[in-house]
Write a protein that holds these residues in place. Structure first.
Motif, PDB file in Angstrom:
ATOM      1  N   PRO A 185       0.664  -1.233   0.036  1.00  0.00           N
ATOM      2  CA  PRO A 185       0.008   0.071   0.084  1.00  0.00           C
ATOM      3  C   PRO A 185       0.722   1.480   0.048  1.00  0.00           C
ATOM      4  N   MET A 186       1.987   1.331   0.843  1.00  0.00           N
ATOM      5  CA  MET A 186       2.780   2.553   0.906  1.00  0.00           C
ATOM      6  C   MET A 186       3.879   2.617  -0.040  1.00  0.00           C
ATOM      7  N   ARG A 187       4.417   1.652  -0.857  1.00  0.00           N
ATOM      8  CA  ARG A 187       5.479   1.833  -1.804  1.00  0.00           C
ATOM      9  C   ARG A 187       6.588   2.429  -1.292  1.00  0.00           C
ATOM     10  N   HIS A 188       7.176   2.148  -0.165  1.00  0.00           N
ATOM     11  CA  HIS A 188       8.166   2.990   0.503  1.00  0.00           C
ATOM     12  C   HIS A 188       9.540   2.824  -0.160  1.00  0.00           C
ATOM     13  N   ALA A 189       9.867   1.650  -0.770  1.00  0.00           N
ATOM     14  CA  ALA A 189      10.853   1.449  -1.497  1.00  0.00           C
ATOM     15  C   ALA A 189      11.229   2.388  -2.667  1.00  0.00           C
ATOM     16  N   ARG A 190      10.266   2.450  -3.557  1.00  0.00           N
ATOM     17  CA  ARG A 190      10.341   3.425  -4.397  1.00  0.00           C
ATOM     18  C   ARG A 190      10.240   4.916  -3.865  1.00  0.00           C
ATOM     19  N   ALA A 191       9.527   5.242  -2.950  1.00  0.00           N
ATOM     20  CA  ALA A 191       9.512   6.587  -2.324  1.00  0.00           C
ATOM     21  C   ALA A 191      10.997   6.912  -1.853  1.00  0.00           C
ATOM     22  N   HIS A 192      11.793   5.896  -1.266  1.00  0.00           N
ATOM     23  CA  HIS A 192      13.131   6.251  -0.809  1.00  0.00           C
ATOM     24  C   HIS A 192      13.981   6.424  -2.046  1.00  0.00           C
ATOM     25  N   ALA A 193      13.810   5.611  -3.012  1.00  0.00           N
ATOM     26  CA  ALA A 193      14.552   5.747  -4.206  1.00  0.00           C
ATOM     27  C   ALA A 193      14.586   7.154  -4.753  1.00  0.00           C
TER      28      ALA A 193
END
Length: 87
Positions: free
Chosen positions: A52-60
């Motif tokens: 739901p939060m897609r944190h890996a992509r946001a971090h990248a």
């Protein structure tokens, strides 16, 4: 762009997962994740695009760390978010 030609591979470093128990942000926010990705620049553990939060992509995107590796058992692949390709 493929494998050894990806210029972002220069950002890969020897890293250890900062939060091996799960997605760093999801653990803090108490939100669910589906699969985990390891940033190969700093060791950040984030959740995948199916989460739901897609944190890996946001971090990248936010940190400028483009290459991740799957942290799932039995998976041995790396992904470049900038070039949207396996490396």
């Amino acid at each position: 762009m493929t494998g050894v030609l990806d210029p972002h591979l220069t950002m890969v470093r020897p890293v250890r997962p900062r939060t091996p128990a799960g997605c760093e942000e999801c653990l803090r926010l108490n939100t669910p994740w589906v699969h985990l990705r390891l940033c190969l620049t700093c060791g950040h553990v984030g959740c995948c695009d199916s989460s739901p939060m897609r944190h890996a992509r946001a971090h990248a995107a936010y940190q400028g760390h483009p290459i991740v590796q799957s942290l799932e058992s039995g998976e041995n692949w790396r992904w470049c978010y900038v070039d949207e390709t396996f490396v």
